[in-house]
Write an enzyme that holds these catalytic residues in place. Structure first.
Site, mmCIF file in Angstrom:
data_model
loop_
_atom_site.group_PDB
_atom_site.id
_atom_site.type_symbol
_atom_site.label_atom_id
_atom_site.label_comp_id
_atom_site.label_asym_id
_atom_site.label_seq_id
_atom_site.Cartn_x
_atom_site.Cartn_y
_atom_site.Cartn_z
ATOM 1 C CE LYS A 121 12.195 4.850 -4.218
ATOM 2 N NZ LYS A 121 12.685 5.579 -5.319
ATOM 3 C CG ASP A 140 9.065 1.018 -5.433
ATOM 4 O OD1 ASP A 140 7.930 0.625 -5.048
ATOM 5 O OD2 ASP A 140 9.849 0.289 -6.044
#
Ligand code: SF4
Length: 211
Positions: A121, A140
């Site tokens: 991420k 997310d």
């Protein structure tokens, strides 16, 4: 699961709805974005921006963070939460940046994810926003929630969600697509009270009125 064709309609609708979507973290270079993204775990971008306004004046290079007194750095970032772990991650990440990359943020997924505290991420945030490289999709909490509600994935694991999104969304839009979902999540499709009656993409959403 949505087909590629159906996903294109969602992509187009989100683009129309959120034309200026971008990361809301403040940064001036890839290194600052890397630090800000590590700090943003379990914290709002707004709070991170308050903290980094002072932090980026005090510490300018990876070496500055690596040799900082941990107790002092903990205090500097305390209000972002989980500050002990974040301090450890930032300092060991910066140590490796200095040792392996001369203090310069690398531009590949493999090198970035070998840095402490940097998962896919964070690497995707840095690659997509600081270097303009679409190597993956940032997943997310907003992206995970909206991908499920929009029928783009049936997975729960962020890396599996990312794989589904990478198959459905054109590569050149991967970075923007996560911005559009994050913006839509913040402005219309919150976790607790999605505003389906006023949602601009409700006709494309299988969860409209059901969550
Ligand atoms: S219709 Fe409702 S659930 Fe679907 S994206 Fe819009 S706000 Fe979210």
């Amino acid at each position: 699961m949505k087909t590629t064709k159906e996903t294109r309609r969602i992509v187009a609708a989100l683009e129309e709805q959120h034309p200026g979507a971008d990361t809301e973290l403040h940064y001036r270079n890839p290194f600052e974005l890397l630090v800000a993204t590590i700090l943003s775990a379990q914290c709002t971008d707004k709070r991170v921006n308050v903290v980094t306004a002072g932090l980026f004046k005090k510490y300018r290079t990876a070496a500055d963070y690596a040799r900082a007194d941990p107790a002092e750095l903990e205090l500097d970032i305390k209000t972002t939460g989980f500050y002990r772990n974040k301090t450890k991650n930032i300092q060991s990440c910066c140590q490796k940046l200095v040792e392996r990359h001369g203090g310069v943020v690398p531009q590949t997924m493999e090198e970035l994810t070998h840095l402490d505290g940097v998962g896919r991420k964070t690497a995707n945030v840095v690659l997509g926003n600081a270097f303009g490289r679409n190597e993956g999709v940032v997943v997310d909490t907003h992206v995970a929630r909206l991908s499920a509600r929009l029928g783009l994935t049936s997975q729960n694991d962020p890396e599996k969600i990312e794989q589904d999104l990478m198959k459905l969304v054109p590569r050149e839009l991967w970075t923007l697509f996560s911005h559009w979902l994050i913006w839509h999540g913040r402005r219309r499709c919150s976790a607790r009270s999605p505003d389906c009656p006023h949602c601009e993409i409700r006709k494309l959403c299988p969860s409209a009125g059901k969550v």
